[in-house]
Design a protein around this motif. Structure first.
Motif, PDB file in Angstrom:
ATOM      1  N   GLU A 136       0.791  -1.049  -0.131  1.00 49.08           N
ATOM      2  CA  GLU A 136       0.216  -0.012   0.036  1.00 49.08           C
ATOM      3  C   GLU A 136       0.864   1.291   0.156  1.00 49.08           C
ATOM      4  OE1 GLU A 136      -3.389  -0.061   0.039  1.00 49.08           O
ATOM      5  OE2 GLU A 136      -3.356  -2.308  -0.024  1.00 49.08           O
ATOM      6  N   ASN A 137       0.383   2.074  -0.600  1.00 55.31           N
ATOM      7  CA  ASN A 137       1.429   3.485  -0.725  1.00 55.31           C
ATOM      8  C   ASN A 137       0.341   4.530  -1.043  1.00 55.31           C
ATOM      9  OD1 ASN A 137       1.367   4.057  -3.914  1.00 55.31           O
ATOM     10  ND2 ASN A 137       1.774   1.994  -3.938  1.00 55.31           N
ATOM     11  N   LYS A 138       0.754   5.701  -0.398  1.00 54.02           N
ATOM     12  CA  LYS A 138       0.046   7.053  -0.508  1.00 54.02           C
ATOM     13  C   LYS A 138      -0.297   7.587  -1.899  1.00 54.02           C
ATOM     14  CE  LYS A 138       1.351   8.361   3.904  1.00 54.02           C
ATOM     15  NZ  LYS A 138       2.069   9.751   4.734  1.00 54.02           N
ATOM     16  N   LYS A 139       0.606   7.179  -3.023  1.00 57.61           N
ATOM     17  CA  LYS A 139       0.288   7.694  -4.221  1.00 57.61           C
ATOM     18  C   LYS A 139      -0.706   6.787  -5.211  1.00 57.61           C
ATOM     19  CE  LYS A 139       4.528   9.986  -4.739  1.00 57.61           C
ATOM     20  NZ  LYS A 139       6.252  10.186  -5.229  1.00 57.61           N
ATOM     21  N   GLY A 140      -1.028   5.598  -4.573  1.00 59.65           N
ATOM     22  CA  GLY A 140      -2.017   4.730  -5.146  1.00 59.65           C
ATOM     23  C   GLY A 140      -1.562   3.836  -6.276  1.00 59.65           C
ATOM     24  N   PHE A 141      -0.093   3.630  -6.272  1.00 59.69           N
ATOM     25  CA  PHE A 141       0.392   2.624  -7.280  1.00 59.69           C
ATOM     26  C   PHE A 141       0.310   1.289  -6.815  1.00 59.69           C
ATOM     27  CE2 PHE A 141       3.056   6.275  -8.063  1.00 59.69           C
ATOM     28  CZ  PHE A 141       2.916   6.322  -9.653  1.00 59.69           C
ATOM     29  N   LYS A 142      -0.038   0.383  -7.640  1.00 54.61           N
ATOM     30  CA  LYS A 142      -0.040  -1.150  -7.494  1.00 54.61           C
ATOM     31  C   LYS A 142       1.212  -1.512  -7.312  1.00 54.61           C
ATOM     32  CE  LYS A 142      -5.033  -1.346  -9.187  1.00 54.61           C
ATOM     33  NZ  LYS A 142      -5.529  -1.536  -7.792  1.00 54.61           N
ATOM     34  N   ILE A 143       1.374  -2.083  -6.287  1.00 56.49           N
ATOM     35  CA  ILE A 143       3.005  -2.711  -6.275  1.00 56.49           C
ATOM     36  C   ILE A 143       2.806  -4.098  -5.658  1.00 56.49           C
ATOM     37  CG2 ILE A 143       5.312  -2.379  -5.253  1.00 56.49           C
ATOM     38  CD1 ILE A 143       4.583   0.022  -7.148  1.00 56.49           C
ATOM     39  N   ILE A 144       3.640  -5.021  -6.015  1.00 58.79           N
ATOM     40  CA  ILE A 144       3.758  -6.373  -5.393  1.00 58.79           C
ATOM     41  C   ILE A 144       5.272  -6.620  -4.996  1.00 58.79           C
ATOM     42  CG2 ILE A 144       3.480  -8.930  -5.439  1.00 58.79           C
ATOM     43  CD1 ILE A 144       1.396  -8.127  -8.069  1.00 58.79           C
ATOM     44  N   ALA A 196      10.068   8.161  -5.147  1.00 64.18           N
ATOM     45  CA  ALA A 196      10.135   9.297  -4.538  1.00 64.18           C
ATOM     46  C   ALA A 196       9.715  10.707  -5.600  1.00 64.18           C
ATOM     47  CB  ALA A 196      11.623   9.669  -4.160  1.00 64.18           C
ATOM     48  N   GLY A 197       9.941  10.315  -6.849  1.00 66.55           N
ATOM     49  CA  GLY A 197       9.676  11.191  -8.052  1.00 66.55           C
ATOM     50  C   GLY A 197       8.551  10.629  -8.666  1.00 66.55           C
ATOM     51  N   ALA A 198       7.846   9.498  -8.557  1.00 68.76           N
ATOM     52  CA  ALA A 198       6.824   9.247  -9.344  1.00 68.76           C
ATOM     53  C   ALA A 198       5.542  10.081  -9.252  1.00 68.76           C
ATOM     54  CB  ALA A 198       6.667   7.628  -8.857  1.00 68.76           C
ATOM     55  N   LYS A 199       5.174  10.202 -10.596  1.00 71.11           N
ATOM     56  CA  LYS A 199       3.688  10.705 -10.428  1.00 71.11           C
ATOM     57  C   LYS A 199       2.745   9.918 -11.055  1.00 71.11           C
ATOM     58  CE  LYS A 199       1.384  15.093 -12.180  1.00 71.11           C
ATOM     59  NZ  LYS A 199       1.558  16.123 -12.805  1.00 71.11           N
ATOM     60  N   ARG A 200       1.449   9.894 -10.300  1.00 70.77           N
ATOM     61  CA  ARG A 200       0.496   8.992 -10.915  1.00 70.77           C
ATOM     62  C   ARG A 200      -0.596   9.578 -12.116  1.00 70.77           C
ATOM     63  NH1 ARG A 200      -1.905   4.039 -10.011  1.00 70.77           N
ATOM     64  NH2 ARG A 200      -4.059   3.853  -9.730  1.00 70.77           N
ATOM     65  N   TYR A 201      -0.647   8.914 -13.275  1.00 66.87           N
ATOM     66  CA  TYR A 201      -1.273   9.643 -14.542  1.00 66.87           C
ATOM     67  C   TYR A 201      -2.516   8.616 -14.687  1.00 66.87           C
ATOM     68  CZ  TYR A 201       2.789  12.418 -15.297  1.00 66.87           C
ATOM     69  OH  TYR A 201       3.972  13.277 -15.041  1.00 66.87           O
ATOM     70  N   ALA A 202      -3.652   9.424 -14.848  1.00 72.04           N
ATOM     71  CA  ALA A 202      -4.895   8.478 -15.019  1.00 72.04           C
ATOM     72  C   ALA A 202      -4.875   7.785 -16.102  1.00 72.04           C
ATOM     73  CB  ALA A 202      -6.143   9.774 -15.125  1.00 72.04           C
ATOM     74  N   GLU A 203      -4.171   8.222 -17.178  1.00 67.54           N
ATOM     75  CA  GLU A 203      -4.394   7.411 -18.433  1.00 67.54           C
ATOM     76  C   GLU A 203      -3.436   6.153 -18.359  1.00 67.54           C
ATOM     77  OE1 GLU A 203      -1.235  10.932 -19.336  1.00 67.54           O
ATOM     78  OE2 GLU A 203      -3.474  10.558 -18.194  1.00 67.54           O
ATOM     79  N   ASP A 204      -2.646   6.000 -17.182  1.00 62.48           N
ATOM     80  CA  ASP A 204      -1.847   4.787 -17.199  1.00 62.48           C
ATOM     81  C   ASP A 204      -2.517   3.726 -16.384  1.00 62.48           C
ATOM     82  OD1 ASP A 204       0.228   5.865 -18.120  1.00 62.48           O
ATOM     83  OD2 ASP A 204       1.388   6.455 -16.470  1.00 62.48           O
ATOM     84  N   ILE A 205      -3.620   4.136 -15.425  1.00 63.57           N
ATOM     85  CA  ILE A 205      -4.483   3.347 -14.798  1.00 63.57           C
ATOM     86  C   ILE A 205      -4.948   2.013 -15.301  1.00 63.57           C
ATOM     87  CG2 ILE A 205      -6.333   3.141 -13.154  1.00 63.57           C
ATOM     88  CD1 ILE A 205      -6.032   6.112 -12.244  1.00 63.57           C
ATOM     89  N   PRO A 206      -5.473   2.017 -16.442  1.00 66.70           N
ATOM     90  CA  PRO A 206      -6.018   0.796 -17.072  1.00 66.70           C
ATOM     91  C   PRO A 206      -5.160  -0.376 -17.241  1.00 66.70           C
ATOM     92  CG  PRO A 206      -7.264   2.512 -18.245  1.00 66.70           C
ATOM     93  CD  PRO A 206      -5.946   3.083 -17.357  1.00 66.70           C
ATOM     94  N   ILE A 207      -3.827   0.178 -17.827  1.00 71.01           N
ATOM     95  CA  ILE A 207      -2.711  -0.723 -17.838  1.00 71.01           C
ATOM     96  C   ILE A 207      -2.186  -1.212 -16.625  1.00 71.01           C
ATOM     97  CG2 ILE A 207      -0.320  -1.013 -19.070  1.00 71.01           C
ATOM     98  CD1 ILE A 207      -2.696  -0.845 -21.157  1.00 71.01           C
ATOM     99  N   GLU A 208      -1.948  -0.291 -16.023  1.00 73.99           N
ATOM    100  CA  GLU A 208      -1.464  -0.806 -14.346  1.00 73.99           C
ATOM    101  C   GLU A 208      -2.244  -1.725 -13.786  1.00 73.99           C
ATOM    102  OE1 GLU A 208       0.007   1.694 -10.282  1.00 73.99           O
ATOM    103  OE2 GLU A 208      -1.921   2.067 -11.387  1.00 73.99           O
ATOM    104  N   LYS A 209      -3.566  -1.449 -13.689  1.00 71.76           N
ATOM    105  CA  LYS A 209      -4.618  -2.646 -13.413  1.00 71.76           C
ATOM    106  C   LYS A 209      -4.530  -4.021 -14.229  1.00 71.76           C
ATOM    107  CE  LYS A 209      -9.376  -3.366 -12.247  1.00 71.76           C
ATOM    108  NZ  LYS A 209     -10.598  -2.688 -12.153  1.00 71.76           N
ATOM    109  N   MET A 210      -4.349  -3.980 -15.543  1.00 75.19           N
ATOM    110  CA  MET A 210      -4.335  -5.230 -16.258  1.00 75.19           C
ATOM    111  C   MET A 210      -2.916  -5.769 -15.734  1.00 75.19           C
ATOM    112  SD  MET A 210      -3.865  -5.892 -20.359  1.00 75.19           S
ATOM    113  CE  MET A 210      -2.214  -5.115 -20.369  1.00 75.19           C
TER     114      MET A 210
END
Length: 89
Positions: A5-13, A60-74
């Motif tokens: 779990e992380n504050k930026k919402g990235f999906k990490i394993i 530390a420098g990562a930024k979450r972009y809405a257009e990346d979310i579908p690919i990230e989820k897949m």
């Protein structure tokens, strides 16, 4: 396998080198090419595995972009399923 779990919402394993072998990897950091040794991180949005040092630097420098979310989820769901199927065997 552990979901991070992380504050930026990235999906990490969080993974071990042995878990990398399950999907055909070798437990090598895609950023610095060093062995992840004890644990590494599958970063679904980038579709890569990183060692602790590279993961922390990226995050530390990562930024979450809405257009990346579908690919990230897949990517995340695919690799999560692969790891879960091995845990149940």
């Amino acid at each position: 396998m552990k979901i991070i779990e992380n504050k930026k919402g990235f999906k990490i394993i969080e993974i071990t080198p042995k878990e990398c072998l399950i999907w055909g990897g070798y437990g090598i950091c895609d950023s610095c090419n060093e062995c992840i040794c004890e644990k590494g991180y599958y970063v679904a949005v980038l579709h890569c595995v990183m060692c602790e040092k590279c993961y922390q630097r990226w995050y530390a420098g990562a930024k979450r972009y809405a257009e990346d979310i579908p690919i990230e989820k897949m990517n995340f769901l695919r690799y999560k399923r692969i790891l879960e199927s091995q845990e149940n065997n």
